[in-house]
Design an enzyme around this catalytic site. Structure first.
Site, mmCIF file in Angstrom:
data_model
loop_
_atom_site.group_PDB
_atom_site.id
_atom_site.type_symbol
_atom_site.label_atom_id
_atom_site.label_comp_id
_atom_site.label_asym_id
_atom_site.label_seq_id
_atom_site.Cartn_x
_atom_site.Cartn_y
_atom_site.Cartn_z
ATOM 1 N N PHE A 58 0.813 -1.222 0.000
ATOM 2 C CA PHE A 58 0.000 0.000 0.000
ATOM 3 C C PHE A 58 0.846 1.272 0.000
ATOM 4 O O PHE A 58 0.305 2.375 0.029
ATOM 5 C CB PHE A 58 -0.977 0.005 1.195
ATOM 6 C CG PHE A 58 -0.327 -0.208 2.547
ATOM 7 C CD1 PHE A 58 0.297 0.841 3.211
ATOM 8 C CD2 PHE A 58 -0.356 -1.464 3.162
ATOM 9 C CE1 PHE A 58 0.889 0.656 4.452
ATOM 10 C CE2 PHE A 58 0.232 -1.661 4.416
ATOM 11 C CZ PHE A 58 0.861 -0.595 5.060
ATOM 12 N N ARG A 108 -9.503 8.986 15.319
ATOM 13 C CA ARG A 108 -9.582 8.092 14.155
ATOM 14 C C ARG A 108 -10.868 7.269 14.174
ATOM 15 O O ARG A 108 -11.461 6.996 13.130
ATOM 16 C CB ARG A 108 -8.359 7.185 14.129
ATOM 17 C CG ARG A 108 -7.083 7.936 13.723
ATOM 18 C CD ARG A 108 -5.864 7.113 14.048
ATOM 19 N NE ARG A 108 -4.670 7.583 13.366
ATOM 20 C CZ ARG A 108 -3.471 7.035 13.543
ATOM 21 N NH1 ARG A 108 -3.317 6.012 14.372
ATOM 22 N NH2 ARG A 108 -2.430 7.500 12.882
ATOM 23 N N HIS A 125 -1.844 11.967 11.827
ATOM 24 C CA HIS A 125 -0.632 11.205 12.137
ATOM 25 C C HIS A 125 -0.113 11.650 13.494
ATOM 26 O O HIS A 125 -0.116 12.843 13.796
ATOM 27 C CB HIS A 125 0.448 11.456 11.076
ATOM 28 C CG HIS A 125 1.792 10.927 11.492
ATOM 29 N ND1 HIS A 125 2.134 9.602 11.338
ATOM 30 C CD2 HIS A 125 2.845 11.522 12.104
ATOM 31 C CE1 HIS A 125 3.355 9.410 11.842
ATOM 32 N NE2 HIS A 125 3.809 10.566 12.309
HETATM 33 P P1 TYD Z 1 1.835 3.200 10.365
HETATM 34 O O1 TYD Z 1 3.073 4.043 10.415
HETATM 35 O O2 TYD Z 1 1.977 1.717 10.503
HETATM 36 O O3 TYD Z 1 0.756 3.645 11.462
HETATM 37 P P2 TYD Z 1 0.563 5.019 12.256
HETATM 38 O O4 TYD Z 1 0.159 6.062 11.250
HETATM 39 O O5 TYD Z 1 -0.564 4.710 13.233
HETATM 40 O O6 TYD Z 1 1.859 5.330 12.968
HETATM 41 O O7 TYD Z 1 1.078 3.455 8.978
HETATM 42 C C1 TYD Z 1 1.140 4.691 8.325
HETATM 43 C C2 TYD Z 1 -0.140 4.943 7.574
HETATM 44 O O8 TYD Z 1 -0.314 3.983 6.529
HETATM 45 C C3 TYD Z 1 -1.379 4.795 8.441
HETATM 46 O O9 TYD Z 1 -1.662 5.961 9.169
HETATM 47 C C4 TYD Z 1 -2.443 4.433 7.436
HETATM 48 C C5 TYD Z 1 -1.679 3.658 6.370
HETATM 49 N N1 TYD Z 1 -1.842 2.195 6.510
HETATM 50 C C6 TYD Z 1 -2.745 1.541 5.684
HETATM 51 O O10 TYD Z 1 -3.427 2.182 4.868
HETATM 52 N N2 TYD Z 1 -2.871 0.187 5.793
HETATM 53 C C7 TYD Z 1 -2.169 -0.550 6.702
HETATM 54 O O11 TYD Z 1 -2.340 -1.795 6.767
HETATM 55 C C8 TYD Z 1 -1.237 0.139 7.557
HETATM 56 C C9 TYD Z 1 -0.420 -0.628 8.571
HETATM 57 C C10 TYD Z 1 -1.102 1.513 7.407
#
Ligand code: TYD
Length: 168
Positions: A58, A108, A125
């Site tokens: 992704f 969220r 974020h």
């Molecule tokens: P991540 O850095 O794992 O989480 P966070 O933002 O909570 O620190 O992921 C970055 C972004 O990527 C997350 O905010 C949304 C997107 N994402 C997806 O779309 N699908 C997924 O399976 C994951 C893990 C993240």
């Protein structure tokens, strides 16, 4: 322990007019905002921000998402929150990465969604730990843009630096 946390209000948050709601929720933490700005996100900035996910299928989609290409809003709001346990407090209010799994009262959980393509559009974020916060804050802000001295900085004399000034 005082900490800094990078917060980004992502393009979906801006498009949904959630800036005020999100800042109000974050004010519950009683933390201090020590930096804030609107940013037009370049591809290299987005790729560096999410570099830990570069091997994920992704990855290209979340780069487009952060750049605002999915929401016709080519900007994010970047802020630095500072104070006691800033990361834990902000992450609790933000909720889990997957909006479906996030506490429904979290930011969220309240405002995020999963797209039909499976991307988590989760509005905000928040840095995940102190090491990430330092890396991210240094990526998004220069020392002069932060009103407290978070990390050691050095003085530089910029020669022939091209910048804009008001015409009048
Ligand atoms: P991540 O850095 O794992 O989480 P966070 O933002 O909570 O620190 O992921 C970055 C972004 O990527 C997350 O905010 C949304 C997107 N994402 C997806 O779309 N699908 C997924 O399976 C994951 C893990 C993240």
């Amino acid at each position: 322990m005082n900490q800094a946390a990078l917060i980004l209000i992502k393009p979906d948050g801006l498009k949904k007019s959630l800036t005020g709601n999100i800042l109000t929720r974050l004010s519950e933490t009683k933390l201090e905002i020590v930096a804030a700005k609107m940013v037009r996100v370049s591809k290299p900035l987005a790729e560096e921000h999410y570099r830990h996910l570069k091997d994920k299928p992704f990855f290209p989609e979340i780069i487009k998402y952060l750049q605002g290409e999915l929401h016709d809003r080519k900007k994010v709001m970047a802020l630095v929150y500072w104070g006691k346990d800033a990361i834990k407090k902000c992450r609790e209010l933000a909720g889990a990465t997957n909006p479906e799994e996030a506490d429904p009262t979290s930011i969220r959980g309240s405002y995020g969604r999963i797209t039909t393509g499976g991307i988590y559009e989760n509005v905000i974020h928040v840095s995940s730990d102190e090491k990430d916060a330092e890396r991210e804050i240094k990526l998004w802000f220069s020392p002069d843009e932060i009103i407290v001295d978070l990390y050691p900085a050095r003085e530089v004399i910029e020669k022939e630096h091209k910048a804009s000034a008001w015409a009048q």
